[in-house]
Design an enzyme around this catalytic site. Structure first.
Site, PDB file in Angstrom:
ATOM      1  N   GLY A 333       0.665  -1.068   0.303  1.00  0.00           N
ATOM      2  CA  GLY A 333       0.015   0.281   0.145  1.00  0.00           C
ATOM      3  C   GLY A 333       0.668   1.141   0.165  1.00  0.00           C
ATOM      4  N   GLY A 356       2.847  -7.542   2.319  1.00  0.00           N
ATOM      5  CA  GLY A 356       3.137  -8.454   3.142  1.00  0.00           C
ATOM      6  C   GLY A 356       2.544  -9.597   2.536  1.00  0.00           C
TER       7      GLY A 356
HETATM    8  C1  3PG Z   1      -1.639  -4.637   4.244  1.00  0.00           C
HETATM    9  O1  3PG Z   1      -1.877  -2.901   3.884  1.00  0.00           O
HETATM   10  O2  3PG Z   1      -0.534  -5.201   3.801  1.00  0.00           O
HETATM   11  C2  3PG Z   1      -3.201  -5.487   4.326  1.00  0.00           C
HETATM   12  O3  3PG Z   1      -4.296  -4.884   4.048  1.00  0.00           O
HETATM   13  C3  3PG Z   1      -2.669  -5.825   5.204  1.00  0.00           C
HETATM   14  O4  3PG Z   1      -2.789  -4.868   6.779  1.00  0.00           O
HETATM   15  P1  3PG Z   1      -1.801  -5.306   7.886  1.00  0.00           P
HETATM   16  O5  3PG Z   1      -0.570  -5.652   8.284  1.00  0.00           O
HETATM   17  O6  3PG Z   1      -2.719  -4.617   9.053  1.00  0.00           O
HETATM   18  O7  3PG Z   1      -2.692  -7.184   8.399  1.00  0.00           O
HETATM   19 MG    MG Z   2      -0.493  -1.570   4.367  1.00  0.00          MG
END
Ligand code: 3PG
Ligand code: MG
Length: 378
Positions: A333, A356
């Site tokens: 993101g 991730g």
């Molecule tokens: C991200 O932004 O990597 C995913 O939406 C997962 O979010 P998180 O790391 O809060 O689970």
């Molecule tokens: Mg993120």
């Protein structure tokens, strides 16, 4: 993995898990890539006369304040504009309102429930994949469709758990992601350089061990680099890093084993005793690795790039990656947000909506939620 275009899904009530975890500042969406990327599946379902019940998380919810900060309301508004149709927003993730609205939902209608992580307060029911919660959500529809590629490294109740109770298929975003990431997992063109930064330190450190045997160089920035430097005895003052003793010991061992591959920064921009950007010598050092690579995977940023005085490292490094002749893939993101802000998107071979998730897939060839779903769909 079965995709929605391989089955007859017409006129079904579909529970669709998306990843609408977009950056929001002062109630305004800063980058809506993830929302745009989910339109293809939503429109396909609407064309098939389905009704669509949307689920997503947003941020992390540990306190009551986090609830206020992390409402999906702005996402509902943006989605409604992009789809050019009403998206009913229910300000709860569970409850009578949810049951009634979903029960009355007609073909062609779309409803968005509030942030699934509201159910993490107080007992982490969503994040620990509580099956009663998953079962509750499963009662709202006839089939479960998972298109939240960015969340597939999390076997949470709304991502994976629901598959225990409903026929489950994957959407077009997941398909696109898998098709584009598979060559990196199975048939990589070397030298392969991974450039890794970002703030979710403890999350990302767990993938490093799997990544090191696969890549030729691992260039580090952000909290990941700080953690290595701290583990190796450097004074990083109050900078973001892991404080977990076992992890620090593991980092020392990894550094011993892969000294030639792990490339660390050598100069920094400090502010208030915190490393907030990388500096010129490091940028020049890293550029040399980009020049000799045939594949580059970018995951994370190296400084507080949202503030222009700390954006130089991220901007210069991303610009050089963008210019290189290698196959270039970026994921996450914040990473996509930076690439879009610096207007560098065009030259990348693929921009993954998952940070991730792409990291877990590239480092291990697996995704935790997919494993869970597949084991329940036999
Ligand atoms: C991200 O932004 O990597 C995913 O939406 C997962 O979010 P998180 O790391 O809060 O689970
Ligand atoms: Mg993120």
């Amino acid at each position: 993995m079965k995709y929605i275009d391989e089955v007859d899904i017409s006129s079904k009530k579909v529970i669709l898990r998306c990843d609408f975890n977009v950056p929001i500042e002062n109630g305004k969406i800063v980058d809506d890539t993830r929302i745009e990327k989910s339109l293809k599946t939503i429109n396909y379902l609407l064309d098939k006369n389905c009704s669509v019940i949307l689920l997503s998380h947003l941020g992390r919810v540990k306190t009551r304040d986090d609830k206020l900060k992390n409402t999906l309301k702005p996402v509902g508004d943006r989605l409604s504009k992009l789809l050019n149709k009403e998206v009913k927003f229910i300000p709860e993730a569970v409850g009578m309102n949810v049951l009634k609205t979903c029960k009355d939902l007609k073909p062609g209608e779309v409803v968005l429930l509030e942030n699934t992580r509201y159910c993490d307060l107080p007992e982490k029911l969503e994040s620990k994949n509580d099956l009663n919660l998953a079962k509750y959500w499963s009662c709202l529809g006839d089939v479960f469709v998972v298109d939240a590629f960015g969340s597939l490294h999390r076997a949470h109740a709304s991502v994976a758990g629901i598959s225990k109770y409903l026929p489950t298929y994957f959407g077009f975003l997941v398909k696109e992601e898998m098709e584009n990431l598979d060559p990196v997992v199975n048939n990589i063109k070397r030298p392969f350089t991974v450039f890794m930064g970002g703030a979710k330190v403890d999350d990302k450190l767990q993938y490093i061990e799997g990544l090191l045997p696969k890549c030729d160089y691992l260039l580090l920035g952000g909290g990941i680099a700080n953690s290595f430097l701290f583990a190796l005895g450097y004074d990083i003052k109050n900078s973001l890093c892991t404080s977990d003793e076992i992890t620090l010991e593991e980092l020392r061992n990894l550094y011993k084993k892969y000294k030639e591959k792990i490339i660390l920064p050598i100069d920094f921009v400090f502010d208030n005793d915190m490393i907030l950007d990388l500096n010129v010598k490091t940028i020049n050092k890293y550029i040399k690795y980009f020049e000799l690579s045939n594949t580059i995977f970018v995951n994370g940023t190296v400084g507080k790039f949202e503030e222009s005085k700390f954006a130089k490292g991220t901007r210069s490094l991303f610009t050089f990656i963008n210019r290189s002749n290698a196959i270039k893939i970026a994921g996450g993101g914040d990473t996509l947000n930076a690439i879009n802000e610096f207007k560098l998107a065009d030259n990348f071979n693929f921009l993954s909506s998952g940070g991730g998730a792409s990291l877990e897939y590239i480092s291990s060839g697996k995704l935790e939620a997919v494993e869970f779903i597949e084991s329940n769909q036999k």
